[in-house]
Design a protein around this motif. Structure first.
Motif, PDB file in Angstrom:
ATOM      1  N   HIS A 127      56.297 -16.770 -22.534  1.00 58.66           N
ATOM      2  CA  HIS A 127      57.668 -16.680 -23.022  1.00 58.66           C
ATOM      3  C   HIS A 127      57.712 -16.428 -24.528  1.00 58.66           C
ATOM      4  CE1 HIS A 127      59.937 -17.219 -19.451  1.00 58.66           C
ATOM      5  NE2 HIS A 127      59.199 -18.251 -19.082  1.00 58.66           N
ATOM      6  N   SER A 128      56.761 -17.027 -25.268  1.00 55.36           N
ATOM      7  CA  SER A 128      56.729 -16.775 -26.709  1.00 55.36           C
ATOM      8  C   SER A 128      56.508 -15.291 -26.963  1.00 55.36           C
ATOM      9  CB  SER A 128      55.596 -17.556 -27.368  1.00 55.36           C
ATOM     10  OG  SER A 128      55.693 -18.901 -27.078  1.00 55.36           O
ATOM     11  N   TRP A 129      55.592 -14.729 -26.225  1.00 51.94           N
ATOM     12  CA  TRP A 129      55.281 -13.315 -26.474  1.00 51.94           C
ATOM     13  C   TRP A 129      56.408 -12.407 -26.011  1.00 51.94           C
ATOM     14  CZ3 TRP A 129      49.823 -11.177 -27.063  1.00 51.94           C
ATOM     15  CH2 TRP A 129      49.080 -12.027 -27.876  1.00 51.94           C
ATOM     16  N   ARG A 130      57.164 -12.859 -25.039  1.00 51.79           N
ATOM     17  CA  ARG A 130      58.320 -12.065 -24.614  1.00 51.79           C
ATOM     18  C   ARG A 130      59.347 -12.008 -25.742  1.00 51.79           C
ATOM     19  NH1 ARG A 130      63.022 -14.008 -22.625  1.00 51.79           N
ATOM     20  NH2 ARG A 130      62.134 -16.045 -22.276  1.00 51.79           N
ATOM     21  N   VAL A 131      59.554 -13.131 -26.392  1.00 55.86           N
ATOM     22  CA  VAL A 131      60.517 -13.176 -27.492  1.00 55.86           C
ATOM     23  C   VAL A 131      60.047 -12.298 -28.646  1.00 55.86           C
ATOM     24  CG1 VAL A 131      61.535 -14.703 -29.199  1.00 55.86           C
ATOM     25  CG2 VAL A 131      61.360 -15.451 -26.852  1.00 55.86           C
ATOM     26  N   ARG A 132      58.746 -12.317 -28.874  1.00 56.72           N
ATOM     27  CA  ARG A 132      58.181 -11.571 -30.001  1.00 56.72           C
ATOM     28  C   ARG A 132      58.385 -10.066 -29.841  1.00 56.72           C
ATOM     29  NH1 ARG A 132      52.660  -9.676 -30.017  1.00 56.72           N
ATOM     30  NH2 ARG A 132      52.087  -9.076 -32.117  1.00 56.72           N
ATOM     31  N   GLU A 133      58.465  -9.635 -28.596  1.00 55.48           N
ATOM     32  CA  GLU A 133      58.616  -8.208 -28.306  1.00 55.48           C
ATOM     33  C   GLU A 133      59.833  -7.608 -29.024  1.00 55.48           C
ATOM     34  OE1 GLU A 133      56.096  -7.289 -26.703  1.00 55.48           O
ATOM     35  OE2 GLU A 133      56.642  -5.183 -26.556  1.00 55.48           O
ATOM     36  N   LYS A 134      60.895  -8.413 -29.159  1.00 52.66           N
ATOM     37  CA  LYS A 134      62.112  -7.921 -29.822  1.00 52.66           C
ATOM     38  C   LYS A 134      61.816  -7.493 -31.254  1.00 52.66           C
ATOM     39  CE  LYS A 134      66.149  -9.508 -27.555  1.00 52.66           C
ATOM     40  NZ  LYS A 134      65.902 -10.548 -26.561  1.00 52.66           N
ATOM     41  N   VAL A 135      60.975  -8.292 -31.933  1.00 50.08           N
ATOM     42  CA  VAL A 135      60.660  -7.987 -33.326  1.00 50.08           C
ATOM     43  C   VAL A 135      59.820  -6.709 -33.385  1.00 50.08           C
ATOM     44  CG1 VAL A 135      59.659  -8.887 -35.431  1.00 50.08           C
ATOM     45  CG2 VAL A 135      60.671 -10.448 -33.799  1.00 50.08           C
ATOM     46  N   LEU A 136      58.900  -6.568 -32.439  1.00 53.75           N
ATOM     47  CA  LEU A 136      58.077  -5.355 -32.432  1.00 53.75           C
ATOM     48  C   LEU A 136      58.950  -4.133 -32.205  1.00 53.75           C
ATOM     49  CD1 LEU A 136      54.845  -6.405 -30.534  1.00 53.75           C
ATOM     50  CD2 LEU A 136      55.322  -6.411 -32.952  1.00 53.75           C
TER      51      LEU A 136
END
Ligand code: SF4
Ligand code: SF4
Lengths: 359, 130
Positions: A127-136
């Motif tokens: 889930h953390s990495w899913r959220v990070r995707e937005k920033v990428l």
């Protein structure tokens, strides 16, 4: 007295994304000594200044690390600009600040995911990495790249972000913050995470300062030092205070990173409100002649660049002291006296970036 | 009153079961690139004057310009999409397209014949020997 045994840790280990080797001397499951050895992925990037034009060297500087790539490029450019006395336009400074803070957000969320993974909390990691995707995605939209951005250049930045896109980015970040909040609460409140990280890897305030810890490791030990307070780029016009936690353990370092995500979102909001219109770069002529130490705050801590020009296209010397490098001495200190089973978690809490360290 | 952990867990599970998927079904669903995405370098062959500036500026030596052979060559696996070539081209014939170049199993040098209409590439001559 139990016998002293040496356990080799790394260079290949499930918790390590990158290769570092430690000889861990234990007596009866307690670590008595940790001896790090580095140099598995030395790439000799610093030496490339002999061959590359100082303008092209920015591309090399960005490739020191895949996570703080933007800030490496920024540090390099700021150093050269300082040597050559180039006045960077204000808009470029603000854009650099915005991209640097976005880098910090994605680096911290990435680390939080890895920490969850090291604690055996797989779903939190995903889930953390899913959220990070937005920033990428924001990075891809504004710079064209997801990992290496290539927007820095000596004298400013190469791409502008229109004001309405900036407003939209703030909106996206607000959504991201809302999605991140429940995850952050897990890091803050969850029993198993607390149990795994609390009172593990203690590093006292004095030791942290004396051994030269930087970044969240230092601030997690109660020392309020943040290189952004030096006021480079647009930071002198933004309002923020270094985030400090006093419990000196792995949990404190986690909380510092969680809180820094919120702080970065806030800094981006402030920067978007204040960003002036105008040009984004300044033409640079001539070659650098002189030397400069450039200091910046990366997600992992303070990075120091030294560069010396001799009036030709190639620099004489270019040296990078990356945050992980300065965090290795505190790491060895933290490992002394801990349980063998805690070693992976402690190593992870310095957010080791070995490619940076070995350049 | 704190929410019962069981209620919290169930609501989270239901939210993620019924909500949209986080990943794309890749080959079925094509990825959408942004207009700015640095995909690959394209050349307008009828504008290029073979000045070799781009080859000189390229930090990874991915571009070769063959003046006598009237060809512009790029090795895509070397290119890092820094766009230094795009910025320096005097005729503005290089552009950055937002589609990534296709993956390859062997490194190939793509050759573009410059000079319209596409004349067959001149045979390589060796100036030293007759
Ligand atoms: S692509 Fe542009 S820079 Fe390169 S040889 Fe042709 S005209 Fe010159
Ligand atoms: S984008 Fe950069 S690396 Fe790629 S061909 Fe152009 S100059 Fe070379």
């Amino acid at each position: 007295m139990p016998k002293r045994t040496i356990i080799p840790f790394g260079p290949q280990h499930p918790v390590l994304p990158e290769p570092i080797h430690l000889d861990i001397a234990i007596r009866d499951e307690k670590v008595v000594e940790a001896i790090p050895s580095l140099g598995f992925i030395h790439r000799g990037l610093e030496l490339l200044v002999d061959k590359k034009d100082f303008n092209d060297m920015c591309f090399v500087a960005e490739r020191i690390c895949g996570i703080c790539s933007f800030i490496h490029g920024q540090g390099y450019c700021q150093g050269i600009e300082e040597i050559m006395n180039v006045q960077v336009p204000d808009r470029a400074k603000y854009l650099r600040t915005i991209w640097a803070e976005l880098s910090r957000i994605h680096s911290h969320i990435l680390w939080l995911g890895l920490a969850a993974d090291a604690a055996g909390f797989e779903s939190l990691f995903m889930h953390s990495w899913r959220v990070r995707e937005k920033v990428l995605d924001i990075f891809e939209e504004t710079t064209g790249g997801r990992v290496i951005f290539g927007v820095n250049k000596v004298g400013g930045v190469k791409r502008d972000i229109e004001n309405d896109v900036l407003k939209r980015i703030v909106g996206t970040l607000k959504d991201m913050e809302a999605e991140f909040k429940p995850l952050a609460n897990v890091f803050i409140d969850d029993y198993s995470i607390k149990h795994r990280f609390s009172n593990v890897g203690m590093l006292s305030k004095e030791d942290a300062y004396k051994l030269g810890a930087v970044g969240p490791v230092l601030r997690g030990s109660g020392v309020s030092i943040d290189a952004r307070k030096l006021g480079y780029a647009a930071y002198k016009e933004l309002n923020f205070e270094p985030i400090v936690e006093n419990s000196c353990d792995c949990y404190a370092r986690t909380i510092v990173r969680v809180r820094e995500v919120y702080q970065s979102v806030d800094l981006i909001k402030q920067a978007v409100d204040k960003i002036p219109d105008g040009p984004i770069d300044q033409k640079v002529t001539g070659s650098p002649n002189g030397e400069f130490f450039s200091r910046l705050e990366q997600p992992r801590g303070e990075v120091v660049y030294y560069m010396r020009g001799n009036g030709t296209k190639n620099l004489d010397r270019y040296r990078v002291r990356t945050p992980t490098f300065s965090n290795i001495a505190p790491l060895v200190k933290m490992l002394e006296g801990c349980e063998l089973a805690d070693v992976p978690v402690i190593i992870l809490t310095i957010d080791p970036c070995i490619s940076c360290t070995e350049r | 009153m704190p929410i019962n952990p069981f209620v919290k867990m169930t609501s989270t599970v239901i939210k993620h079961l019924l909500g949209p998927t986080a990943c794309k079904m890749y080959p079925v669903e094509k990825p959408v690139f942004f207009a700015n995405t640095r995909g690959h370098i394209a050349i307008e062959t009828n504008k290029c004057i073979l000045c070799t500036l781009c080859a000189k500026k390229c930090p990874t030596y991915a571009i070769q310009v063959d003046k006598p052979g009237k060809a512009w060559k790029i090795e895509r696996t070397k290119c890092i999409m820094c766009l230094a070539c795009v910025a320096c081209c005097p005729k503005k014939c290089l552009t950055s397209e937002n589609q990534y170049s296709a993956p390859v199993t062997v490194k190939v040098v793509e050759t573009f014949n410059v000079e319209p209409p596409a004349a067959p590439k001149a045979p390589e001559t060796c100036p030293g020997k007759e």
